[in-house]
Design a protein around this motif. Structure first.
Motif, PDB file in Angstrom:
ATOM      1  N   GLN A  38      -9.418 -16.633  -3.001  1.00 60.28           N
ATOM      2  CA  GLN A  38      -8.745 -16.215  -4.228  1.00 60.28           C
ATOM      3  C   GLN A  38      -8.957 -14.732  -4.537  1.00 60.28           C
ATOM      4  OE1 GLN A  38      -6.739 -18.303  -6.085  1.00 60.28           O
ATOM      5  NE2 GLN A  38      -7.096 -19.729  -4.388  1.00 60.28           N
ATOM      6  N   ASP A  39     -10.055 -14.177  -4.035  1.00 60.49           N
ATOM      7  CA  ASP A  39     -10.471 -12.839  -4.452  1.00 60.49           C
ATOM      8  C   ASP A  39      -9.949 -11.775  -3.481  1.00 60.49           C
ATOM      9  OD1 ASP A  39     -11.687 -10.848  -5.881  1.00 60.49           O
ATOM     10  OD2 ASP A  39     -13.702 -11.224  -5.110  1.00 60.49           O
ATOM     11  N   TRP A  40      -8.620 -11.567  -3.472  1.00 64.21           N
ATOM     12  CA  TRP A  40      -8.020 -10.532  -2.634  1.00 64.21           C
ATOM     13  C   TRP A  40      -6.819  -9.944  -3.349  1.00 64.21           C
ATOM     14  CZ3 TRP A  40      -2.914 -11.098  -1.089  1.00 64.21           C
ATOM     15  CH2 TRP A  40      -2.378 -12.398  -1.147  1.00 64.21           C
ATOM     16  N   LEU A  41      -6.413  -8.758  -2.889  1.00 64.05           N
ATOM     17  CA  LEU A  41      -5.268  -8.069  -3.471  1.00 64.05           C
ATOM     18  C   LEU A  41      -4.584  -7.247  -2.386  1.00 64.05           C
ATOM     19  CD1 LEU A  41      -3.718  -7.284  -6.142  1.00 64.05           C
ATOM     20  CD2 LEU A  41      -5.202  -5.269  -6.219  1.00 64.05           C
ATOM     21  N   LEU A  42      -3.254  -7.272  -2.378  1.00 62.98           N
ATOM     22  CA  LEU A  42      -2.438  -6.477  -1.456  1.00 62.98           C
ATOM     23  C   LEU A  42      -1.691  -5.421  -2.250  1.00 62.98           C
ATOM     24  CD1 LEU A  42      -0.953  -6.012   1.332  1.00 62.98           C
ATOM     25  CD2 LEU A  42       0.693  -7.731   0.562  1.00 62.98           C
ATOM     26  N   ILE A  43      -1.807  -4.146  -1.833  1.00 61.74           N
ATOM     27  CA  ILE A  43      -1.095  -3.069  -2.527  1.00 61.74           C
ATOM     28  C   ILE A  43      -0.290  -2.245  -1.522  1.00 61.74           C
ATOM     29  CG2 ILE A  43      -2.798  -2.933  -4.393  1.00 61.74           C
ATOM     30  CD1 ILE A  43      -3.921  -0.416  -3.074  1.00 61.74           C
ATOM     31  N   ASP A  44       0.816  -1.682  -2.000  1.00 65.84           N
ATOM     32  CA  ASP A  44       1.663  -0.833  -1.157  1.00 65.84           C
ATOM     33  C   ASP A  44       2.411   0.153  -2.039  1.00 65.84           C
ATOM     34  OD1 ASP A  44       3.978   0.081   0.537  1.00 65.84           O
ATOM     35  OD2 ASP A  44       3.118  -1.340   1.943  1.00 65.84           O
ATOM     36  N   LYS A  45       2.518   1.389  -1.567  1.00 66.25           N
ATOM     37  CA  LYS A  45       3.193   2.428  -2.349  1.00 66.25           C
ATOM     38  C   LYS A  45       4.704   2.252  -2.366  1.00 66.25           C
ATOM     39  CE  LYS A  45       3.436   5.712   1.520  1.00 66.25           C
ATOM     40  NZ  LYS A  45       3.042   7.046   2.016  1.00 66.25           N
ATOM     41  N   GLU A 248      -0.389   3.810  -4.479  1.00 69.41           N
ATOM     42  CA  GLU A 248      -0.751   4.548  -3.275  1.00 69.41           C
ATOM     43  C   GLU A 248      -2.191   5.023  -3.385  1.00 69.41           C
ATOM     44  OE1 GLU A 248       0.608   8.459  -0.631  1.00 69.41           O
ATOM     45  OE2 GLU A 248       1.622   7.982  -2.521  1.00 69.41           O
ATOM     46  N   ILE A 249      -2.968   4.814  -2.322  1.00 71.78           N
ATOM     47  CA  ILE A 249      -4.346   5.306  -2.311  1.00 71.78           C
ATOM     48  C   ILE A 249      -4.342   6.804  -2.016  1.00 71.78           C
ATOM     49  CG2 ILE A 249      -6.520   5.246  -1.016  1.00 71.78           C
ATOM     50  CD1 ILE A 249      -6.302   2.310  -0.790  1.00 71.78           C
ATOM     51  N   VAL A 250      -5.121   7.547  -2.776  1.00 69.30           N
ATOM     52  CA  VAL A 250      -5.208   8.992  -2.574  1.00 69.30           C
ATOM     53  C   VAL A 250      -6.582   9.422  -2.084  1.00 69.30           C
ATOM     54  CG1 VAL A 250      -3.372   9.565  -4.186  1.00 69.30           C
ATOM     55  CG2 VAL A 250      -5.722   9.331  -5.033  1.00 69.30           C
ATOM     56  N   SER A 251      -7.591   8.553  -2.227  1.00 70.72           N
ATOM     57  CA  SER A 251      -8.919   8.895  -1.724  1.00 70.72           C
ATOM     58  C   SER A 251      -9.762   7.632  -1.605  1.00 70.72           C
ATOM     59  CB  SER A 251      -9.626   9.906  -2.645  1.00 70.72           C
ATOM     60  OG  SER A 251      -9.914   9.332  -3.899  1.00 70.72           O
ATOM     61  N   LEU A 252     -10.778   7.719  -0.739  1.00 71.41           N
ATOM     62  CA  LEU A 252     -11.711   6.622  -0.536  1.00 71.41           C
ATOM     63  C   LEU A 252     -13.139   7.154  -0.675  1.00 71.41           C
ATOM     64  CD1 LEU A 252     -10.277   4.791   2.625  1.00 71.41           C
ATOM     65  CD2 LEU A 252     -10.289   3.923   0.276  1.00 71.41           C
ATOM     66  N   ASP A 253     -13.976   6.381  -1.311  1.00 74.09           N
ATOM     67  CA  ASP A 253     -15.414   6.629  -1.326  1.00 74.09           C
ATOM     68  C   ASP A 253     -16.025   5.491  -0.517  1.00 74.09           C
ATOM     69  OD1 ASP A 253     -18.160   6.658  -1.862  1.00 74.09           O
ATOM     70  OD2 ASP A 253     -17.871   7.486  -3.869  1.00 74.09           O
ATOM     71  N   LYS A 254     -16.378   5.766   0.739  1.00 71.73           N
ATOM     72  CA  LYS A 254     -16.818   4.685   1.624  1.00 71.73           C
ATOM     73  C   LYS A 254     -18.192   4.144   1.239  1.00 71.73           C
ATOM     74  CE  LYS A 254     -19.009   7.338   5.390  1.00 71.73           C
ATOM     75  NZ  LYS A 254     -20.332   6.682   5.249  1.00 71.73           N
ATOM     76  N   ASP A 255     -19.030   4.962   0.648  1.00 71.40           N
ATOM     77  CA  ASP A 255     -20.364   4.502   0.275  1.00 71.40           C
ATOM     78  C   ASP A 255     -20.321   3.598  -0.958  1.00 71.40           C
ATOM     79  OD1 ASP A 255     -21.580   5.957   2.367  1.00 71.40           O
ATOM     80  OD2 ASP A 255     -21.475   7.782   1.154  1.00 71.40           O
ATOM     81  N   ALA A 256     -19.528   3.998  -1.945  1.00 65.49           N
ATOM     82  CA  ALA A 256     -19.386   3.172  -3.150  1.00 65.49           C
ATOM     83  C   ALA A 256     -18.353   2.064  -2.964  1.00 65.49           C
ATOM     84  CB  ALA A 256     -18.985   4.051  -4.339  1.00 65.49           C
ATOM     85  N   LYS A 257     -17.609   2.127  -1.846  1.00 65.77           N
ATOM     86  CA  LYS A 257     -16.519   1.177  -1.566  1.00 65.77           C
ATOM     87  C   LYS A 257     -15.507   1.164  -2.720  1.00 65.77           C
ATOM     88  CE  LYS A 257     -18.995  -1.857   1.608  1.00 65.77           C
ATOM     89  NZ  LYS A 257     -19.365  -3.241   1.952  1.00 65.77           N
ATOM     90  N   VAL A 258     -14.973   2.358  -2.986  1.00 61.73           N
ATOM     91  CA  VAL A 258     -14.015   2.529  -4.073  1.00 61.73           C
ATOM     92  C   VAL A 258     -12.774   3.237  -3.548  1.00 61.73           C
ATOM     93  CG1 VAL A 258     -13.558   3.709  -6.263  1.00 61.73           C
ATOM     94  CG2 VAL A 258     -15.749   2.559  -5.900  1.00 61.73           C
ATOM     95  N   ALA A 259     -11.604   2.684  -3.878  1.00 60.25           N
ATOM     96  CA  ALA A 259     -10.313   3.310  -3.558  1.00 60.25           C
ATOM     97  C   ALA A 259      -9.693   3.811  -4.852  1.00 60.25           C
ATOM     98  CB  ALA A 259      -9.389   2.300  -2.887  1.00 60.25           C
ATOM     99  N   THR A 260      -9.265   5.069  -4.847  1.00 61.16           N
ATOM    100  CA  THR A 260      -8.627   5.655  -6.017  1.00 61.16           C
ATOM    101  C   THR A 260      -7.126   5.742  -5.778  1.00 61.16           C
ATOM    102  OG1 THR A 260     -10.602   6.955  -6.511  1.00 61.16           O
ATOM    103  CG2 THR A 260      -8.541   7.656  -7.534  1.00 61.16           C
TER     104      THR A 260
END
Length: 519
Positions: A38-45, A248-260
């Motif tokens: 249940q805990d997933w999400l699909l995104i696309d620009k 649309e993703i513009v940046s990733l923080d791989k250590d914090a596991k965050v997509a902006t």
């Protein structure tokens, strides 16, 4: 979009974030949903599903895919999913025999070219056969593997076929020379030469066609290739899919596991299955050295809609190695499905004639209609004329005009043909190049990302053209989802030669099969 709306639409944290709703992203989402997660999400620009396998429609009603996509499969899972999404049988699909030719020396030579040199002028037949014989002898005593694609061509086919077809054609496709490409990717992609068959073909003067995994393929009756993936998306919960420029993703923080995202919101994830081009991801994460070793070409998709009856019979897609046209491949797209064109009674004005003569004030007339779709590659080594174009009157130039001129020069159209629709779209990431340095970069970059909870997969996510067809791409996503959840092996990613050897039946689009194998 205001912050309140953003907060309502997107979670702040998600277990598995899937980026990109092309075949790979949809494959991953389908598998996660199939497992009951249940805990997933699909995104696309983009505004809808499809990715590089989408279909555009012109104002006049002509459909054009983003390249010569057809459906053939190495996987039972892929077949079952598409039949579930679209429907099964002749009410939903056309099944076609591949009829492909190479236009060279002002004649059609059956595909694959290297098996049909009997159609060439006699002096070229001799040149090719001598090269094949010399290659057979030289390859018998050669030490080690070929160092690049160019050496592979010479060893397998000889200098005659290399100079006449393989070198010029592959440069038009890849926009990089064969000396800059490795040969590990080849597999089933390029037919080799059987010297006995080549000589027999010349003596008997017979075609030797039908080679390859896509000798028979299918195509949806309505909506083009894009309709397939929109149908797959409809099998998934709507609330798990978000589309549009804000996503649309513009940046990733791989250590914090965050997509902006472009809408200003950030999403924290436990695992990220990303179809973003790997070179872009690596630059975001401060790894330009790996990114710089990955090469790609851009693709221009040009389409023309024409009034009248198609003169090309059962031809499907056609190859053009010579410099009398900018395109390397043309698809007779109207042949795939009648609804790729407007209805015959649709009344459309003529934009121009086949020789480029414009027809201002032309009154709309009825059809029937047919269409051609051209593919043109671009790189820093192979620039494309990007002059501004106008399709509805006035002057038009650039690669679209050059394609129309090339179609006339190669006898795809006549000077009197009435062109009623013109289409052009550029894809920055068109082909992932199997460059000499590619594998070294992938062997370091993909595991490095994996340790950070990022599964970079897909045609450009994993940069492996040898598993870049629609069936491969879907299964890259399916297998990535299984790896995220269970640590299962990703056979398509790691063993392209195995998955391309025979039909893969271990995975099926069946919850019952899954439960039986994971309980």
């Amino acid at each position: 979009m205001c912050p309140a709306v953003r907060t309502a639409e997107l979670p702040e944290k998600v277990g598995v974030l899937v980026v990109g709703a092309g075949p790979t992203g949809l494959g991953a989402a389908t598998r996660l949903h199939q497992h009951g997660l249940q805990d997933w999400l699909l995104i696309d620009k983009a505004d809808e599903a499809g990715g590089l396998a989408c279909t555009d429609e012109t104002p006049e009603g002509f459909l054009f895919d983003m390249g010569g996509h057809v459906i053939f499969s190495h996987y039972q899972y892929f077949d079952e999913l598409l039949d579930t999404a679209v429907g099964s049988g002749p009410d939903f699909w056309n099944t076609l025999q591949r009829v492909s030719y190479v236009w060279i020396k002002d004649r059609w030579v059956a595909y694959p070219f290297q098996n049909n040199i009997s159609a060439l002028p006699q002096e070229d037949q001799i040149r090719c056969l001598v090269g094949v014989a010399e290659a057979k002898v030289a390859n018998a005593v050669a030490q080690g593997k070929p160092k690049d694609f160019d050496e592979w061509i010479l060893r397998v086919m000889g200098s005659g076929i290399a100079d006449l077809f393989m070198r010029p054609y592959n440069f038009k496709v890849w926009a990089y020379p064969t000396t800059a490409m490795q040969c590990e990717w080849l597999g089933e992609r390029v037919a080799t030469v059987d010297a006995t068959r080549a000589i027999t073909s010349v003596i008997q003067g017979k075609e030797d066609a039908g080679w390859g995994p896509n000798a028979v393929f299918r195509f949806p009756l309505e909506g083009g290739t894009g309709a397939i993936w929109k149908a797959v998306a409809r099998l998934l919960p709507k609330d798990k899919q978000k589309y549009g420029e804000g996503y649309e993703i513009v940046s990733l923080d791989k250590d914090a596991k965050v997509a902006t995202l472009t809408n200003g919101q950030s999403i924290q994830y436990d695992a990220l299955i990303s179809t973003i081009p790997l070179d872009i991801t690596l630059r975001w994460l401060g790894q330009p050295k790996w990114a710089d070793t990955l090469s790609h070409s851009s693709s221009h998709i040009i389409g023309i809609g024409i009034r009248g009856a198609c003169p090309h019979g059962l031809k499907c897609w056609l190859y053009f190695p010579e410099d009398n046209c900018p395109f390397y491949r043309t698809t007779v797209f109207s042949h795939y499905a009648p609804k790729n064109c407007p209805a015959p009674n649709a009344r459309l004005p003529t934009l121009c004639l086949g020789d480029g003569t414009e027809t201002p004030g032309e009154q709309p007339q009825e059809g029937p209609y047919w269409s051609l779709m051209f593919e043109v590659s671009e790189s820093e080594l192979k620039p494309v004329n990007n002059a501004t174009e106008s399709f509805a009157g006035g002057s038009w130039a650039g690669v679209v005009r050059e394609c129309v001129e090339g179609a006339l020069a190669t006898k795809l159209i006549s000077a009197e043909d009435q062109i009623v629709s013109l289409y052009h779209r550029r894809l920055e990431h068109g082909y992932p190049t199997p460059s000499l340095a590619r594998d070294g970069a992938l062997e370091q970059a993909l595991p490095w990302l994996r340790t950070a909870g990022i599964w970079s997969r897909g045609r450009f996510g994993s940069y492996k053209y040898e598993v870049g067809n629609q069936d491969h791409s879907l299964m890259l996503g399916v297998e990535a989802a299984d790896n995220v959840l269970f640590g299962s092996k990703e056979l398509t990613l790691t063993h392209p030669n195995i998955v391309n050897t025979k039909k893969n039946t271990e995975l099926t689009y069946s919850a019952q099969t899954f439960l039986a194998t994971h309980t």
